[in-house]
Design an enzyme around this catalytic site. Structure first.
Site, PDB file in Angstrom:
ATOM      1  N   ASP A  49     -40.372  18.628 -85.777  1.00 25.32           N
ATOM      2  CA  ASP A  49     -39.556  18.297 -86.982  1.00 25.32           C
ATOM      3  C   ASP A  49     -38.266  17.637 -86.528  1.00 25.32           C
ATOM      4  O   ASP A  49     -38.101  16.577 -87.212  1.00 25.32           O
ATOM      5  CB  ASP A  49     -39.021  19.465 -87.699  1.00 25.32           C
ATOM      6  CG  ASP A  49     -40.319  20.329 -88.419  1.00 25.32           C
ATOM      7  OD1 ASP A  49     -41.448  19.665 -88.454  1.00 25.32           O
ATOM      8  OD2 ASP A  49     -39.869  21.484 -88.958  1.00 25.32           O
ATOM      9  N   ASP A  78     -36.773  23.717 -86.023  1.00 22.43           N
ATOM     10  CA  ASP A  78     -37.965  23.680 -86.717  1.00 22.43           C
ATOM     11  C   ASP A  78     -37.613  24.252 -88.119  1.00 22.43           C
ATOM     12  O   ASP A  78     -37.058  25.211 -88.437  1.00 22.43           O
ATOM     13  CB  ASP A  78     -38.999  24.848 -86.253  1.00 22.43           C
ATOM     14  CG  ASP A  78     -40.364  24.510 -86.626  1.00 22.43           C
ATOM     15  OD1 ASP A  78     -40.786  23.567 -87.142  1.00 22.43           O
ATOM     16  OD2 ASP A  78     -41.043  25.569 -86.735  1.00 22.43           O
ATOM     17  N   LYS A 107     -38.471  25.709 -91.852  1.00 19.46           N
ATOM     18  CA  LYS A 107     -39.355  26.402 -92.489  1.00 19.46           C
ATOM     19  C   LYS A 107     -39.027  26.638 -93.853  1.00 19.46           C
ATOM     20  O   LYS A 107     -37.782  26.663 -94.274  1.00 19.46           O
ATOM     21  CB  LYS A 107     -39.736  27.753 -91.760  1.00 19.46           C
ATOM     22  CG  LYS A 107     -40.199  27.317 -90.263  1.00 19.46           C
ATOM     23  CD  LYS A 107     -41.554  26.844 -90.261  1.00 19.46           C
ATOM     24  CE  LYS A 107     -42.284  26.856 -88.774  1.00 19.46           C
ATOM     25  NZ  LYS A 107     -43.427  25.939 -88.793  1.00 19.46           N
TER      26      LYS A 107
END
Length: 344
Positions: free
Chosen positions: A237, A250, A252
């Protein structure tokens, strides 16, 4: 006779001695024949009725071999009912990956904050035969993970129906995709200002505002990585500085709070897999030593950041190598079985 009566009167008047009736009396002038007042024993204070069944069962089965059932009954009487809590799992002997490869590259020159590229790297992911990080983790889930995933899926299908569950899954995927697109626009220096303002209205983006304040020096966005030695690929990402530490970040989304890193399941393995790949990918000149998992919420409540320092990344790296090793072994076994099935 008078002498005997005199002795009895003296004994009765004495506070230290008493005469108790007995079936057989052996006369003696010695004080040994006289007993002190009996003290109350601790055994007499025990609830005799509580253990009468146990005593009766022991006496009645003397000489007989006990069965597991009778032992459990005795334990129940003595110690109470058995606790229903599962005992903690004993850790198996620490497994050492056979495909060991260092997480960090000692030959890689770290990129200083002053040499941050003006445009973040965005390398497209090439579709080839090399497995992705996501596929490896999906194919090596534990039986416990599979059980809970299937149970959740069945419960959702019961509530929503087959079509409803498919629509729900599709919406979750689209929301995550839009969230990543919004973050890419916000973090990219060439992002559209109007689009950034529109993204601020998104609940997920609002959720990570306090995290974005600590993010700077973006090196890569939605960029592919490949571990040239271990042969796996992935699409990370973001690579940026978080509170001064260069991290693989990352992003989420979740409908439930995940305040602890253990609530993120295999996400830490995904992050260290990207770190290991970026440190061994010729397309990247810098080295990453930390990770960050950010869990955002649709209602805009503050996201939970889970920072992974160098030590924690090293611990998860060993676990990732074991999962990669397991995947490789499964693939070998399947390739061996396929020719046999074709000849039948």
């Amino acid at each position: 006779m008078r002498a005997f009566q005199t002795i009895c009167r003296q004994l009765r008047s004495s506070r230290r001695f008493s005469l108790e009736p007995a079936a057989h009396v052996d006369f003696s002038t010695s004080s040994c024949a006289c007993s002190r007042k009996k003290k109350v024993s601790a055994y007499q204070e025990v609830d005799q009725g509580k253990y009468s069944d146990l005593v009766q069962s022991v006496l009645s089965s003397r000489g007989l071999a006990q069965t597991p059932e009778s032992l459990f009954e005795e334990d129940n009487l003595l110690y109470g009912p058995v606790s229903k809590c599962k005992p903690p799992k004993q850790d198996e002997k620490a497994r050492v990956p056979g495909n060991w490869c260092p997480l960090f590259n000692p030959e890689r020159i770290k990129l200083n904050a002053t040499s941050t590229p003006t445009i973040p790297l965005k390398i497209p992911l090439q579709r080839n035969m090399i497995p992705s990080v996501t596929k490896i983790l999906q194919q090596t889930m534990t039986s416990e993970q599979i059980f809970y995933l299937e149970r959740w899926k069945k419960r959702m299908i019961l509530e929503l129906g087959e079509d409803g569950f498919e629509e729900y899954s599709s919406n979750i995927f689209l929301q995550g995709k839009r969230f990543h697109k919004a973050l890419e626009s916000i973090l990219s220096p060439q992002g559209d200002l109007k689009e950034r303002d529109e993204n601020l209205e998104c609940g997920y983006v609002e959720s990570v505002q306090h995290i974005l304040r600590d993010v700077s020096g973006v090196r890569a966005l939605e960029s592919a990585v490949q571990h040239e030695t271990l042969k796996y690929v992935g699409l990370l990402d973001c690579v940026a500085e978080y509170q001064g530490k260069l991290c693989v970040i990352d992003w989420k989304t979740s409908e439930k709070p995940k305040p602890y890193i253990r609530n993120t399941f295999d996400n830490p393995l995904q992050v260290v897999a990207y770190i290991g790949a970026i440190n061994n990918d010729a397309n990247y000149s810098f080295q990453v030593q930390c990770g960050l998992i950010v869990v955002a919420y649709k209602d805009g409540s503050p996201a939970h950041p889970h920072f992974m320092d160098t030590e924690l990344c090293s611990q998860y790296w060993a676990k990732w190598l074991l999962r990669l090793e397991e995947y490789t072994q499964k693939e070998k076994n399947q390739s061996i079985q396929k020719p046999d099935q074709g000849t039948e």
